[in-house]
Design a protein around this motif. Structure first.
Motif, PDB file in Angstrom:
ATOM      1  N   ASN A 145      25.739  53.804 -39.494  1.00  0.00           N
ATOM      2  CA  ASN A 145      26.318  52.473 -39.425  1.00  0.00           C
ATOM      3  C   ASN A 145      25.308  51.407 -39.027  1.00  0.00           C
ATOM      4  O   ASN A 145      25.627  50.221 -39.028  1.00  0.00           O
ATOM      5  CB  ASN A 145      27.486  52.462 -38.432  1.00  0.00           C
ATOM      6  CG  ASN A 145      28.544  51.452 -38.799  1.00  0.00           C
ATOM      7  OD1 ASN A 145      28.829  51.252 -39.977  1.00  0.00           O
ATOM      8  ND2 ASN A 145      29.127  50.811 -37.808  1.00  0.00           N
ATOM      9  N   LEU A 146      24.085  51.826 -38.692  1.00  0.00           N
ATOM     10  CA  LEU A 146      23.061  50.875 -38.253  1.00  0.00           C
ATOM     11  C   LEU A 146      22.041  50.561 -39.349  1.00  0.00           C
ATOM     12  O   LEU A 146      21.104  49.810 -39.122  1.00  0.00           O
ATOM     13  CB  LEU A 146      22.344  51.439 -37.018  1.00  0.00           C
ATOM     14  CG  LEU A 146      23.246  51.636 -35.788  1.00  0.00           C
ATOM     15  CD1 LEU A 146      22.478  52.346 -34.679  1.00  0.00           C
ATOM     16  CD2 LEU A 146      23.793  50.305 -35.296  1.00  0.00           C
ATOM     17  N   GLY A 162      24.431  49.771 -29.846  1.00  0.00           N
ATOM     18  CA  GLY A 162      24.757  49.172 -31.129  1.00  0.00           C
ATOM     19  C   GLY A 162      23.560  48.624 -31.876  1.00  0.00           C
ATOM     20  O   GLY A 162      23.721  47.856 -32.827  1.00  0.00           O
ATOM     21  N   THR A 166      18.968  45.788 -36.551  1.00  0.00           N
ATOM     22  CA  THR A 166      20.377  45.602 -36.881  1.00  0.00           C
ATOM     23  C   THR A 166      21.228  45.703 -35.620  1.00  0.00           C
ATOM     24  O   THR A 166      20.851  46.372 -34.653  1.00  0.00           O
ATOM     25  CB  THR A 166      20.848  46.666 -37.886  1.00  0.00           C
ATOM     26  OG1 THR A 166      20.798  47.967 -37.268  1.00  0.00           O
ATOM     27  CG2 THR A 166      19.967  46.679 -39.121  1.00  0.00           C
ATOM     28  N   TYR A 167      22.364  45.033 -35.659  1.00  0.00           N
ATOM     29  CA  TYR A 167      23.313  45.111 -34.540  1.00  0.00           C
ATOM     30  C   TYR A 167      24.709  45.360 -35.096  1.00  0.00           C
ATOM     31  O   TYR A 167      25.183  44.628 -35.981  1.00  0.00           O
ATOM     32  CB  TYR A 167      23.307  43.834 -33.708  1.00  0.00           C
ATOM     33  CG  TYR A 167      24.162  43.942 -32.466  1.00  0.00           C
ATOM     34  CD1 TYR A 167      23.782  44.770 -31.400  1.00  0.00           C
ATOM     35  CD2 TYR A 167      25.360  43.255 -32.366  1.00  0.00           C
ATOM     36  CE1 TYR A 167      24.573  44.895 -30.268  1.00  0.00           C
ATOM     37  CE2 TYR A 167      26.157  43.364 -31.228  1.00  0.00           C
ATOM     38  CZ  TYR A 167      25.758  44.188 -30.195  1.00  0.00           C
ATOM     39  OH  TYR A 167      26.541  44.323 -29.075  1.00  0.00           O
ATOM     40  N   ASP A 168      25.352  46.393 -34.596  1.00  0.00           N
ATOM     41  CA  ASP A 168      26.654  46.824 -35.083  1.00  0.00           C
ATOM     42  C   ASP A 168      27.767  45.995 -34.446  1.00  0.00           C
ATOM     43  O   ASP A 168      27.969  46.039 -33.226  1.00  0.00           O
ATOM     44  CB  ASP A 168      26.843  48.312 -34.773  1.00  0.00           C
ATOM     45  CG  ASP A 168      28.203  48.823 -35.199  1.00  0.00           C
ATOM     46  OD1 ASP A 168      28.794  48.215 -36.107  1.00  0.00           O
ATOM     47  OD2 ASP A 168      28.672  49.833 -34.625  1.00  0.00           O
ATOM     48  N   SER A 188      30.970  46.285 -35.600  1.00  0.00           N
ATOM     49  CA  SER A 188      32.240  46.997 -35.754  1.00  0.00           C
ATOM     50  C   SER A 188      32.758  47.493 -34.409  1.00  0.00           C
ATOM     51  O   SER A 188      33.956  47.735 -34.253  1.00  0.00           O
ATOM     52  CB  SER A 188      32.079  48.181 -36.714  1.00  0.00           C
ATOM     53  OG  SER A 188      31.193  49.152 -36.183  1.00  0.00           O
ATOM     54  N   ARG A 189      31.882  47.593 -33.425  1.00  0.00           N
ATOM     55  CA  ARG A 189      32.299  47.992 -32.084  1.00  0.00           C
ATOM     56  C   ARG A 189      33.201  46.932 -31.443  1.00  0.00           C
ATOM     57  O   ARG A 189      33.859  47.188 -30.441  1.00  0.00           O
ATOM     58  CB  ARG A 189      31.075  48.271 -31.213  1.00  0.00           C
ATOM     59  CG  ARG A 189      30.149  47.074 -31.092  1.00  0.00           C
ATOM     60  CD  ARG A 189      28.706  47.450 -30.773  1.00  0.00           C
ATOM     61  NE  ARG A 189      28.526  47.799 -29.367  1.00  0.00           N
ATOM     62  CZ  ARG A 189      28.010  48.949 -28.971  1.00  0.00           C
ATOM     63  NH1 ARG A 189      27.625  49.842 -29.856  1.00  0.00           N
ATOM     64  NH2 ARG A 189      27.842  49.197 -27.685  1.00  0.00           N
ATOM     65  N   ASP A 241      33.131  46.852 -40.501  1.00  0.00           N
ATOM     66  CA  ASP A 241      31.767  47.052 -41.003  1.00  0.00           C
ATOM     67  C   ASP A 241      30.816  45.929 -40.584  1.00  0.00           C
ATOM     68  O   ASP A 241      29.765  45.729 -41.208  1.00  0.00           O
ATOM     69  CB  ASP A 241      31.750  47.170 -42.526  1.00  0.00           C
ATOM     70  CG  ASP A 241      32.624  48.301 -43.020  1.00  0.00           C
ATOM     71  OD1 ASP A 241      32.341  49.447 -42.664  1.00  0.00           O
ATOM     72  OD2 ASP A 241      33.605  48.040 -43.742  1.00  0.00           O
ATOM     73  N   GLN A 288      28.013  43.524 -39.156  1.00  0.00           N
ATOM     74  CA  GLN A 288      26.599  43.799 -38.879  1.00  0.00           C
ATOM     75  C   GLN A 288      25.783  42.506 -38.907  1.00  0.00           C
ATOM     76  O   GLN A 288      25.993  41.637 -39.754  1.00  0.00           O
ATOM     77  CB  GLN A 288      26.036  44.772 -39.916  1.00  0.00           C
ATOM     78  CG  GLN A 288      24.602  45.212 -39.651  1.00  0.00           C
ATOM     79  CD  GLN A 288      24.073  46.118 -40.751  1.00  0.00           C
ATOM     80  OE1 GLN A 288      23.808  45.677 -41.859  1.00  0.00           O
ATOM     81  NE2 GLN A 288      23.947  47.404 -40.437  1.00  0.00           N
TER      82      GLN A 288
END
Length: 513
Positions: A108-109, A140, A185-187, A189-190, A195, A197
């Motif tokens: 996911n990253l 993340g 990258t920074y997620d 979705s947390r 999705d 980003q």
């Protein structure tokens, strides 16, 4: 002998009952494999259900005891064999069970929305050394570094070698260039964003032949991505490099595989943003289903005077615009079926662009500026044979073509044709290598050729090339490509007899961290 004695010895009802109870007790104390499996399945279930099964098992054992006592010894002899067989099956099941992928947590990253496949953390030099990637992933955060070094040189003896300052094409003299990227990258979705980003990237490049670059240090991307309506819509905005989002111009789609060789300039002279020249853009992709899609972009166009001018005027990439640049409206509609066991890959796409920038016109005196400009492209790639469909469906033989066009009054290149043949995983002992052969024909604008003729220059109407490249995946994160490209008329429209042909040898190494 004891079994035989039991079998032939006359028994009374009382003795038969005693024997039956004894055998039943033995069977209850040592359950059969079927009963053992039932007990194993009952673990964790409510106690009353387990009790019911135990009582029923005892009743069944007693009712069958009279029949079983005749071959009790044989049954008892069979029980260990069955149990041992069950144990062996358990060992076998445990052995063939797939181990969990330790890099799945990083999926996911990786940057989303690209049509170019950039290696993930598992295919990097450092992987998760020291647990650094894992520690960042907990926050993340993901990252990737990419370093590329390329050398190109014309092997023909009559190449009219010159000083670097007067060099007319890549490889006329030995030419070196290095490109270094970094993405973080920074997620999101947390935080409940589907999705979601954020990506921030930088790029540094250096060239011994400046028209091939030029040198720069600046941003590569600053983007926000998310999906809407259960992934039906993909949204991406920010400073984007749309050459990695549209058309699929990289052979095989792998950024580490085809890093030099023929490629069309029609998309870039039409204003499409490139990796060293990102521009503000909003991209929206609508997925009709798992295969059919349409993707539109509203992008601040790159300079109408070319990529070199764009980078020279805006080396950091942070400026909103450059001189004479307008807006590029771009749409691509396509069908993509990714490779799966028994289902070869197919990718069909067609796109068109409309650019409001002010271009110099070959049809107007003194090349006065006018607008707008347009371009189109059609491309297809098909996997014709899967060499190892079950283990690696993407391995196999592919072929494809591209056709591109642009108005001859506003563009130096008016037509481009490409045929490509490539093999992913050509050998069982080299399953991640790639071999490609690409033939191209670049057709110059008739108006531009006529203008050069009017000045008394030697001209040619097109430039044909064929390139063969082998990319070796030497180790995790390390790719080396070796290529040979024959070019008929390697310069632009004008030329001198000594440089009518070129045979460029190229070697490029890509390292991912």
């Amino acid at each position: 002998m004891a079994a035989d004695h039991v079998r032939f010895r006359p028994t009374t009802k009382q003795s038969g009952l005693a024997i039956a109870l004894s055998i039943a007790a033995c069977l209850v104390g040592n359950p059969s494999p079927t009963q053992a499996a039932e007990v194993a399945r009952s673990k964790g279930e409510p106690q009353d259900e387990a009790g019911k099964r135990t009582i029923q098992s005892k009743a069944d054992a007693i009712s069958r005891a009279d029949h079983r006592h005749k071959n009790a010894a044989g049954s008892r002899a069979d029980i260990p064999v069955a149990v041992n067989k069950r144990k062996a099956d358990n060992v076998t099941n445990y052995t063939i069970q797939k181990k969990p992928d330790p890099f799945a947590k990083f999926a996911n990253l990786r940057e989303k929305g690209l049509v170019v496949s950039i290696p993930g953390p598992a295919d990097t030099v450092v992987q998760d050394a020291g647990g650094v990637r894992s520690a960042l992933a907990e926050l993340g955060i993901g990252y990737l570094l990419w370093s590329q070094v390329t050398y190109t040189n014309n092997l023909l003896p009559n190449a009219a070698k010159s000083t670097i300052a007067n060099q007319l094409y890549n490889g006329q003299n030995p030419t070196f260039n290095t490109v270094n990227y970094m993405w973080v990258t920074y997620d999101l979705s947390r935080y409940g964003i589907p999705d979601g980003q954020i990506v921030v990237g930088a790029e540094e490049q250096s060239w011994t032949w400046q028209p091939g670059g030029p040198d720069r240090l600046g941003i590569n991307t600053i983007s926000y991505y998310q999906t809407l309506w259960d992934k039906k819509v993909e949204l991406k905005l920010g400073y984007l490099r749309n050459s990695h989002e549209f058309a699929g111009t990289v052979v095989g789609g792998n950024a580490g595989s085809n890093v030099f060789g023929p490629s069309s300039s029609i998309l870039f002279q039409g204003g499409l943003s490139a990796a060293p020249a990102p521009t503000p853009a909003l991209n929206l992709k609508y997925n009709f289903d798992d295969h059919l899609y349409t993707k539109v972009s509203f992008q601040r166009a790159d300079s109408p005077d070319g990529l070199f001018t764009q980078i020279t005027e805006n080396p950091t990439g942070l400026n909103w615009s450059t001189a004479h640049a307008g807006v590029l409206y771009l749409d691509e509609t396509g069908y993509l079926n990714k490779a799966a066991p028994g289902s070869p890959q197919t990718w069909l796409r067609a796109g068109a662009g409309y650019n409001t920038s002010s271009y110099k016109s070959w049809a107007l005196p003194n090349r006065q500026r006018t607008d707008p400009n347009t371009f189109y492209y059609i491309a297809a790639d098909r996997q014709f044979w899967q060499t190892n469909a079950q283990d690696a469906a993407s391995r196999g033989i592919y072929a494809g073509f591209s056709v591109m066009g642009a108005p001859p009054d506003l563009n130096t290149v008016s037509q481009y044709y490409e045929l490509r043949f490539y093999v992913n995983g050509p050998f069982d002992w080299r399953p991640t290598d790639q071999f490609s052969v690409v033939a191209t024909n670049t057709v110059w604008s008739k108006l531009a050729v006529d203008a050069a003729l009017a000045k008394g220059n030697l001209v040619h109407w097109d430039s044909k090339a064929i390139a063969a490249t082998y990319t070796a995946h030497l180790a995790p994160g390390i790719y080396t490509s070796i290529g040979l490209t024959y070019i008929n008329n390697p310069t632009s429209i004008t030329y001198i007899p000594q440089i009518g042909h070129a045979l460029n040898f190229s070697v490029s190494t890509n390292i991912f961290f």
